[in-house]
Design a protein around this motif. Structure first.
Motif, PDB file in Angstrom:
ATOM      1  N   HIS A   1      42.095 -33.891  17.804  1.00  0.00           N
ATOM      2  CA  HIS A   1      42.132 -34.951  17.357  1.00  0.00           C
ATOM      3  C   HIS A   1      42.057 -34.493  15.838  1.00  0.00           C
ATOM      4  CE1 HIS A   1      37.771 -35.085  17.133  1.00  0.00           C
ATOM      5  NE2 HIS A   1      37.960 -35.890  16.082  1.00  0.00           N
ATOM      6  N   ARG A   2      42.777 -35.308  15.003  1.00  0.00           N
ATOM      7  CA  ARG A   2      42.751 -35.226  13.511  1.00  0.00           C
ATOM      8  C   ARG A   2      41.845 -36.145  12.985  1.00  0.00           C
ATOM      9  NH1 ARG A   2      49.143 -35.399  11.950  1.00  0.00           N
ATOM     10  NH2 ARG A   2      48.861 -37.150  13.504  1.00  0.00           N
ATOM     11  N   ASP A   3      41.250 -35.808  11.934  1.00  0.00           N
ATOM     12  CA  ASP A   3      40.554 -36.882  11.291  1.00  0.00           C
ATOM     13  C   ASP A   3      40.386 -36.697   9.790  1.00  0.00           C
ATOM     14  OD1 ASP A   3      39.176 -34.568  10.924  1.00  0.00           O
ATOM     15  OD2 ASP A   3      37.165 -35.229  11.554  1.00  0.00           O
ATOM     16  N   GLY A   4      40.073 -37.829   9.105  1.00  0.00           N
ATOM     17  CA  GLY A   4      40.225 -38.088   7.476  1.00  0.00           C
ATOM     18  C   GLY A   4      41.722 -38.288   7.320  1.00  0.00           C
ATOM     19  N   VAL A   5      42.161 -37.672   6.223  1.00  0.00           N
ATOM     20  CA  VAL A   5      43.494 -38.065   5.772  1.00  0.00           C
ATOM     21  C   VAL A   5      44.785 -37.740   6.554  1.00  0.00           C
ATOM     22  CG1 VAL A   5      42.646 -38.680   3.510  1.00  0.00           C
ATOM     23  CG2 VAL A   5      43.527 -36.330   4.041  1.00  0.00           C
ATOM     24  N   GLN A   6      44.048 -36.664   7.275  1.00  0.00           N
ATOM     25  CA  GLN A   6      45.237 -35.872   8.012  1.00  0.00           C
ATOM     26  C   GLN A   6      45.481 -36.706   9.248  1.00  0.00           C
ATOM     27  OE1 GLN A   6      46.894 -33.419   7.229  1.00  0.00           O
ATOM     28  NE2 GLN A   6      45.760 -33.602   5.525  1.00  0.00           N
ATOM     29  N   ALA A   7      44.710 -37.847   9.524  1.00  0.00           N
ATOM     30  CA  ALA A   7      44.907 -38.709  10.563  1.00  0.00           C
ATOM     31  C   ALA A   7      46.233 -39.760  10.203  1.00  0.00           C
ATOM     32  CB  ALA A   7      43.703 -39.723  11.032  1.00  0.00           C
ATOM     33  N   LEU A   8      46.463 -39.765   8.862  1.00  0.00           N
ATOM     34  CA  LEU A   8      47.473 -40.612   8.596  1.00  0.00           C
ATOM     35  C   LEU A   8      48.890 -39.938   8.710  1.00  0.00           C
ATOM     36  CD1 LEU A   8      45.994 -41.854   5.117  1.00  0.00           C
ATOM     37  CD2 LEU A   8      46.148 -43.238   7.107  1.00  0.00           C
ATOM     38  N   VAL A   9      48.991 -38.851   8.747  1.00  0.00           N
ATOM     39  CA  VAL A   9      50.296 -38.047   8.919  1.00  0.00           C
ATOM     40  C   VAL A   9      51.037 -38.725  10.223  1.00  0.00           C
ATOM     41  CG1 VAL A   9      51.457 -35.798   8.932  1.00  0.00           C
ATOM     42  CG2 VAL A   9      49.480 -36.237   7.473  1.00  0.00           C
TER      43      VAL A   9
ATOM     44  N   GLY B   1      54.509 -45.275  -6.616  1.00  0.00           N
ATOM     45  CA  GLY B   1      54.822 -46.214  -5.704  1.00  0.00           C
ATOM     46  C   GLY B   1      53.273 -46.778  -4.960  1.00  0.00           C
ATOM     47  N   ARG B   2      53.325 -47.652  -4.104  1.00  0.00           N
ATOM     48  CA  ARG B   2      52.180 -47.936  -3.090  1.00  0.00           C
ATOM     49  C   ARG B   2      52.779 -48.384  -1.628  1.00  0.00           C
ATOM     50  NH1 ARG B   2      47.069 -47.551  -5.545  1.00  0.00           N
ATOM     51  NH2 ARG B   2      46.371 -48.922  -4.227  1.00  0.00           N
ATOM     52  N   ILE B   3      51.902 -48.214  -0.808  1.00  0.00           N
ATOM     53  CA  ILE B   3      52.282 -48.485   0.498  1.00  0.00           C
ATOM     54  C   ILE B   3      50.964 -49.058   1.159  1.00  0.00           C
ATOM     55  CG2 ILE B   3      53.968 -46.643   1.020  1.00  0.00           C
ATOM     56  CD1 ILE B   3      51.807 -44.855   2.386  1.00  0.00           C
ATOM     57  N   GLN B   4      51.141 -49.862   2.327  1.00  0.00           N
ATOM     58  CA  GLN B   4      49.980 -50.393   3.088  1.00  0.00           C
ATOM     59  C   GLN B   4      50.033 -49.658   4.507  1.00  0.00           C
ATOM     60  OE1 GLN B   4      48.712 -53.982   2.151  1.00  0.00           O
ATOM     61  NE2 GLN B   4      47.346 -53.800   3.798  1.00  0.00           N
ATOM     62  N   VAL B   5      49.076 -49.222   4.635  1.00  0.00           N
ATOM     63  CA  VAL B   5      48.660 -48.283   6.169  1.00  0.00           C
ATOM     64  C   VAL B   5      47.553 -49.301   6.653  1.00  0.00           C
ATOM     65  CG1 VAL B   5      48.255 -46.507   7.091  1.00  0.00           C
ATOM     66  CG2 VAL B   5      49.389 -46.208   5.004  1.00  0.00           C
TER      67      VAL B   5
ATOM     68  N   THR C   1      59.831 -49.807   5.686  1.00  0.00           N
ATOM     69  CA  THR C   1      58.704 -49.301   6.689  1.00  0.00           C
ATOM     70  C   THR C   1      59.168 -47.586   6.552  1.00  0.00           C
ATOM     71  OG1 THR C   1      58.679 -51.001   8.149  1.00  0.00           O
ATOM     72  CG2 THR C   1      57.989 -48.722   8.878  1.00  0.00           C
ATOM     73  N   VAL C   2      58.100 -47.158   6.141  1.00  0.00           N
ATOM     74  CA  VAL C   2      58.226 -45.424   6.046  1.00  0.00           C
ATOM     75  C   VAL C   2      57.243 -44.693   6.700  1.00  0.00           C
ATOM     76  CG1 VAL C   2      59.170 -45.638   3.626  1.00  0.00           C
ATOM     77  CG2 VAL C   2      56.968 -45.531   3.888  1.00  0.00           C
ATOM     78  N   ARG C   3      57.678 -43.415   7.075  1.00  0.00           N
ATOM     79  CA  ARG C   3      56.752 -42.664   7.597  1.00  0.00           C
ATOM     80  C   ARG C   3      55.685 -41.792   6.730  1.00  0.00           C
ATOM     81  NH1 ARG C   3      56.364 -42.188  12.759  1.00  0.00           N
ATOM     82  NH2 ARG C   3      58.251 -42.868  12.959  1.00  0.00           N
ATOM     83  N   ILE C   4      54.545 -41.667   6.854  1.00  0.00           N
ATOM     84  CA  ILE C   4      53.884 -40.798   5.929  1.00  0.00           C
ATOM     85  C   ILE C   4      53.970 -39.394   6.549  1.00  0.00           C
ATOM     86  CG2 ILE C   4      51.551 -40.115   5.345  1.00  0.00           C
ATOM     87  CD1 ILE C   4      50.847 -43.113   5.784  1.00  0.00           C
TER      88      ILE C   4
ATOM     89  N   ALA D   1      50.076 -40.367  -0.656  1.00  0.00           N
ATOM     90  CA  ALA D   1      50.618 -40.282   0.619  1.00  0.00           C
ATOM     91  C   ALA D   1      52.137 -39.794   0.306  1.00  0.00           C
ATOM     92  CB  ALA D   1      50.843 -41.336   1.604  1.00  0.00           C
ATOM     93  N   ILE D   2      52.777 -38.727   0.738  1.00  0.00           N
ATOM     94  CA  ILE D   2      54.291 -38.544   0.584  1.00  0.00           C
ATOM     95  C   ILE D   2      54.808 -39.051   1.927  1.00  0.00           C
ATOM     96  CG2 ILE D   2      55.680 -36.211   0.207  1.00  0.00           C
ATOM     97  CD1 ILE D   2      53.271 -36.555  -1.864  1.00  0.00           C
ATOM     98  N   VAL D   3      56.065 -39.948   1.485  1.00  0.00           N
ATOM     99  CA  VAL D   3      56.524 -40.538   2.433  1.00  0.00           C
ATOM    100  C   VAL D   3      57.874 -40.417   2.529  1.00  0.00           C
ATOM    101  CG1 VAL D   3      54.914 -42.483   2.321  1.00  0.00           C
ATOM    102  CG2 VAL D   3      56.974 -42.469   0.829  1.00  0.00           C
ATOM    103  N   GLY D   4      58.624 -40.489   3.670  1.00  0.00           N
ATOM    104  CA  GLY D   4      59.941 -40.415   3.939  1.00  0.00           C
ATOM    105  C   GLY D   4      60.572 -41.052   5.129  1.00  0.00           C
ATOM    106  N   GLU D   5      61.484 -40.844   5.555  1.00  0.00           N
ATOM    107  CA  GLU D   5      62.232 -41.307   6.739  1.00  0.00           C
ATOM    108  C   GLU D   5      62.272 -42.820   6.865  1.00  0.00           C
ATOM    109  OE1 GLU D   5      60.832 -39.331  10.447  1.00  0.00           O
ATOM    110  OE2 GLU D   5      60.202 -37.571   9.174  1.00  0.00           O
ATOM    111  N   GLU D   6      63.067 -43.533   6.091  1.00  0.00           N
ATOM    112  CA  GLU D   6      63.009 -44.956   6.177  1.00  0.00           C
ATOM    113  C   GLU D   6      63.219 -45.360   7.595  1.00  0.00           C
ATOM    114  OE1 GLU D   6      65.725 -48.713   4.241  1.00  0.00           O
ATOM    115  OE2 GLU D   6      65.519 -46.688   3.178  1.00  0.00           O
ATOM    116  N   ILE D   7      62.423 -46.288   8.069  1.00  0.00           N
ATOM    117  CA  ILE D   7      62.380 -46.979   9.437  1.00  0.00           C
ATOM    118  C   ILE D   7      62.906 -48.230   9.392  1.00  0.00           C
ATOM    119  CG2 ILE D   7      61.061 -47.121  11.525  1.00  0.00           C
ATOM    120  CD1 ILE D   7      59.324 -44.821  10.696  1.00  0.00           C
TER     121      ILE D   7
END
Length: 143
Positions: free
Chosen positions: A78-86, A101-105, A125-128, A136-142
């Motif tokens: 498992h990933r932990d810490g901030v890597q769990a957000l990816v 910018g700002r995002i809500q996770v 809605t974006v993907r981290i 957070a670096i985001v992309g791929e508009e969902i």
């Protein structure tokens, strides 16, 4: 100096050398040297000590080393810490562009920026894709 002490010194030197290499070869040879030390302590002649060293080293290299390497090379489950957000999705709360910018996770709000020159409006809605520091670096508009 007695033979068992020489075997212990050799085992220590091999184990220390393993720290520099990390291939688990010298560590297995150090285990073989411990076998030679045990044989010397038991009063075995030098040829038998060498056979004990070679035999135990070969055994450790053939059976223990592959198992140990597999455990060391296995990726964490498992990933932990901030890597769990990816890979998670987030909702844009303040327009996300190349520099801000700002995002809500979940219940947390993060600073964010787009991976390229894309701009994502509020409510998108974006993907981290990755996390750099507290951004957070985001992309791929969902959707």
């Amino acid at each position: 100096m007695t033979a068992w002490v020489l075997w212990l010194v050799a085992a220590g030197m091999l184990a220390a050398g393993e720290i520099a290499g990390g291939a688990l070869v010298l560590l297995m040879l150090a285990g073989g040297a411990l076998g030679g030390a045990v044989a010397a302590l038991a009063g075995a002649p030098v040829p038998f000590q060498l056979v004990a060293f070679l035999g135990l080293s070969a055994f450790l290299l053939a059976s223990v080393r592959p198992v140990a390497r597999a455990h060391l090379e296995r990726a964490p489950a498992h990933r932990d810490g901030v890597q769990a957000l990816v890979g998670r999705t987030a909702v844009v709360t303040r327009v996300v562009g190349r520099s801000s910018g700002r995002i809500q996770v979940g219940a947390d709000e993060w600073t964010a920026r787009s991976e390229f020159d894309d701009t994502y409006p509020v409510g998108t809605t974006v993907r981290i894709l990755q996390v750099e520091g507290a951004t957070a670096i985001v992309g791929e508009e969902i959707g």
